[in-house]
Design a protein around this motif. Sequence first.
Motif, PDB file in Angstrom:
ATOM      1  N   THR A   1      38.087 109.335  72.322  1.00  0.00           N
ATOM      2  CA  THR A   1      37.058 108.950  71.859  1.00  0.00           C
ATOM      3  C   THR A   1      37.807 109.114  69.968  1.00  0.00           C
ATOM      4  O   THR A   1      38.178 109.918  69.787  1.00  0.00           O
ATOM      5  N   ALA A   2      36.505 108.771  68.857  1.00  0.00           N
ATOM      6  CA  ALA A   2      37.696 108.607  67.632  1.00  0.00           C
ATOM      7  C   ALA A   2      37.263 110.242  67.573  1.00  0.00           C
ATOM      8  O   ALA A   2      38.085 111.078  66.404  1.00  0.00           O
ATOM      9  N   ASP A   3      36.326 111.148  67.476  1.00  0.00           N
ATOM     10  CA  ASP A   3      36.427 112.317  67.084  1.00  0.00           C
ATOM     11  C   ASP A   3      37.886 113.173  67.559  1.00  0.00           C
ATOM     12  O   ASP A   3      38.243 114.335  67.137  1.00  0.00           O
ATOM     13  N   ASP A   4      38.545 112.543  68.790  1.00  0.00           N
ATOM     14  CA  ASP A   4      39.393 113.696  69.172  1.00  0.00           C
ATOM     15  C   ASP A   4      41.131 112.936  68.699  1.00  0.00           C
ATOM     16  O   ASP A   4      41.807 114.353  68.717  1.00  0.00           O
TER      17      ASP A   4
ATOM     18  N   LYS B   1      45.314 105.426  62.482  1.00  0.00           N
ATOM     19  CA  LYS B   1      45.556 103.706  62.212  1.00  0.00           C
ATOM     20  C   LYS B   1      45.595 102.787  63.448  1.00  0.00           C
ATOM     21  O   LYS B   1      44.848 102.825  64.276  1.00  0.00           O
ATOM     22  N   ILE B   2      47.016 103.375  63.526  1.00  0.00           N
ATOM     23  CA  ILE B   2      47.567 103.355  65.597  1.00  0.00           C
ATOM     24  C   ILE B   2      46.082 103.900  66.733  1.00  0.00           C
ATOM     25  O   ILE B   2      45.699 102.843  67.035  1.00  0.00           O
ATOM     26  N   TYR B   3      46.021 105.494  66.477  1.00  0.00           N
ATOM     27  CA  TYR B   3      44.949 105.613  67.121  1.00  0.00           C
ATOM     28  C   TYR B   3      43.730 105.372  67.752  1.00  0.00           C
ATOM     29  O   TYR B   3      42.988 104.565  68.046  1.00  0.00           O
ATOM     30  N   GLU B   4      43.260 104.774  66.496  1.00  0.00           N
ATOM     31  CA  GLU B   4      42.256 103.773  66.108  1.00  0.00           C
ATOM     32  C   GLU B   4      41.807 102.112  66.031  1.00  0.00           C
ATOM     33  O   GLU B   4      41.084 101.745  66.379  1.00  0.00           O
ATOM     34  N   SER B   5      43.224 101.658  66.096  1.00  0.00           N
ATOM     35  CA  SER B   5      43.058 100.494  66.477  1.00  0.00           C
ATOM     36  C   SER B   5      43.079 100.462  67.829  1.00  0.00           C
ATOM     37  O   SER B   5      42.930  99.413  68.425  1.00  0.00           O
TER      38      SER B   5
ATOM     39  N   PRO C   1      41.971 113.682  65.180  1.00  0.00           N
ATOM     40  CA  PRO C   1      41.830 115.174  64.231  1.00  0.00           C
ATOM     41  C   PRO C   1      42.948 116.246  65.024  1.00  0.00           C
ATOM     42  O   PRO C   1      43.975 115.895  64.635  1.00  0.00           O
ATOM     43  N   ALA C   2      42.384 116.183  66.402  1.00  0.00           N
ATOM     44  CA  ALA C   2      43.116 117.569  66.819  1.00  0.00           C
ATOM     45  C   ALA C   2      44.405 116.454  67.847  1.00  0.00           C
ATOM     46  O   ALA C   2      45.713 117.172  67.854  1.00  0.00           O
ATOM     47  N   LEU C   3      44.464 115.682  68.066  1.00  0.00           N
ATOM     48  CA  LEU C   3      45.438 114.420  68.372  1.00  0.00           C
ATOM     49  C   LEU C   3      46.438 114.918  67.151  1.00  0.00           C
ATOM     50  O   LEU C   3      47.760 115.377  67.486  1.00  0.00           O
ATOM     51  N   LEU C   4      46.469 114.303  66.083  1.00  0.00           N
ATOM     52  CA  LEU C   4      47.447 114.491  64.517  1.00  0.00           C
ATOM     53  C   LEU C   4      47.560 115.544  64.927  1.00  0.00           C
ATOM     54  O   LEU C   4      49.091 115.852  64.232  1.00  0.00           O
ATOM     55  N   GLU C   5      46.645 117.075  64.837  1.00  0.00           N
ATOM     56  CA  GLU C   5      47.878 117.780  64.789  1.00  0.00           C
ATOM     57  C   GLU C   5      48.950 118.380  65.625  1.00  0.00           C
ATOM     58  O   GLU C   5      49.147 119.056  64.804  1.00  0.00           O
ATOM     59  N   THR C   6      48.749 118.090  66.684  1.00  0.00           N
ATOM     60  CA  THR C   6      49.845 118.621  67.250  1.00  0.00           C
ATOM     61  C   THR C   6      51.107 117.517  67.144  1.00  0.00           C
ATOM     62  O   THR C   6      52.528 117.350  67.111  1.00  0.00           O
ATOM     63  N   LEU C   7      50.611 116.155  66.623  1.00  0.00           N
ATOM     64  CA  LEU C   7      51.849 115.242  66.541  1.00  0.00           C
ATOM     65  C   LEU C   7      52.558 115.927  65.752  1.00  0.00           C
ATOM     66  O   LEU C   7      53.899 115.354  66.296  1.00  0.00           O
TER      67      LEU C   7
END
Length: 421
Positions: free
Chosen positions: A383-386, A415-419, A388-394
């Motif tokens: 979900t969209a809530d996930d 933006k890619i994740y959100e799309s 920020p955590a994905l971006l942190e480890t990315l």
Amino acid sequence: MKSPYVPRGTHMNDFSFSMPTQVVFGRGVTARTGAELASRGYAHALVVYGQGSVVRTGTLGRVLASLDAAGVAHTEFGGARPNPSLAHARDGIALAREAAADVVLAVGGGSAIDTAKGIALGVPYEGDVWDLYTHAAAPVADGKLPVACVLTIPAAGSEASASSVLTDDETLLKKGLSTELNRPVVALMDPELTFTLPAYQTAAGVTDICAHILERFFSTSGPVPVTDELDCGLIRSLLDMAPRAIEDPEDYDARANIMWAGTLAHNDLAGCGRGVNGGRAGGWESHGMEHELSAHDPSIAHGAGLAVIMPAWMRYVWRSNPERFLTLGARAFDIEPVDVVEDCIDATPEEAVEDAVLAAIDELQAFFCSLGMPRTLGELGVTADDIPALLETLELNKGAEFGQLQRLTMDDARKIYESAL
């Protein structure tokens, strides 16, 4: 006939290619496992496998019987999971040392083989094997155990690649390590072993194979005709063979061609001449972004995550190099821009290019979905809530900017994740 939309110039970069892995391919080759190891002088194998399928299908039993017949002692080490874990590899290192194994034999797919590679590299290293994956230390050849494999799942291409990936569950970091020391000495590849694969696993494997090809294809090099034809030819073959394997799981020719495509997609042949400054071809942006999905939730199949992320990335970056996307469309999907003048189309040439590129991306994603792969991250429980955590480890893994075809910031990645939601 050459497409007028494909640049004529060639841009073959310097490269070094080697495939030291001996491939033993065909029906019944599993029975040769013991003889292949014995002929190389190996006396004790640590046999690495997964969480039960090779036991249930009898494959492990046949492998162990062949080792016994050849006089090769063996110690079993099961439990390799999809998205293989660092902790499990550490346990394997300890067991390999205790057993005085002189070869690590993986029986399974990429997870078992990558685990075996981590064990083989870790045995001679006095520190923690994770140091090698974080590049805090370099792998050493002296004392490194050789790796052999019996492939049961065509997907990762680990049976002949220089790559290995492990996940640290404590930090949720998924790290890859590429070194020529990773290449197995021998890969036994029997397509009949794949007859029992579930359709979803077959589809995820095909998607991963396609991604390995396309990550290299979308490098910043210009056209490299031979390599480009190889890449697009592999994609065309998968377009033909994957539906056959899904419809009839015991279609030997379909299974065999998928298995061989998986090896060719990731042994670096598909990138020859496309690497920049002597490195591996491509920026591996989609793999980097997907690794965060399966690191945070190991139940997400790597190929399933790629089925969502790669088309989303393609739609975001295609304007950085339209020619690459037009080449893929023309040679893999027979899609080319319309001639707006000759066909009296009410559109600009730029709009015709955009339509062709997006049609090719849509065709690729439709292929993945036709095999049963997800279209959105929501289907994977993300979900969209996930995000920020994905971006942190990315960012920990890739830095503040990453990529090659187009440099991506963390805002671009968001933006890619959100799309893709």
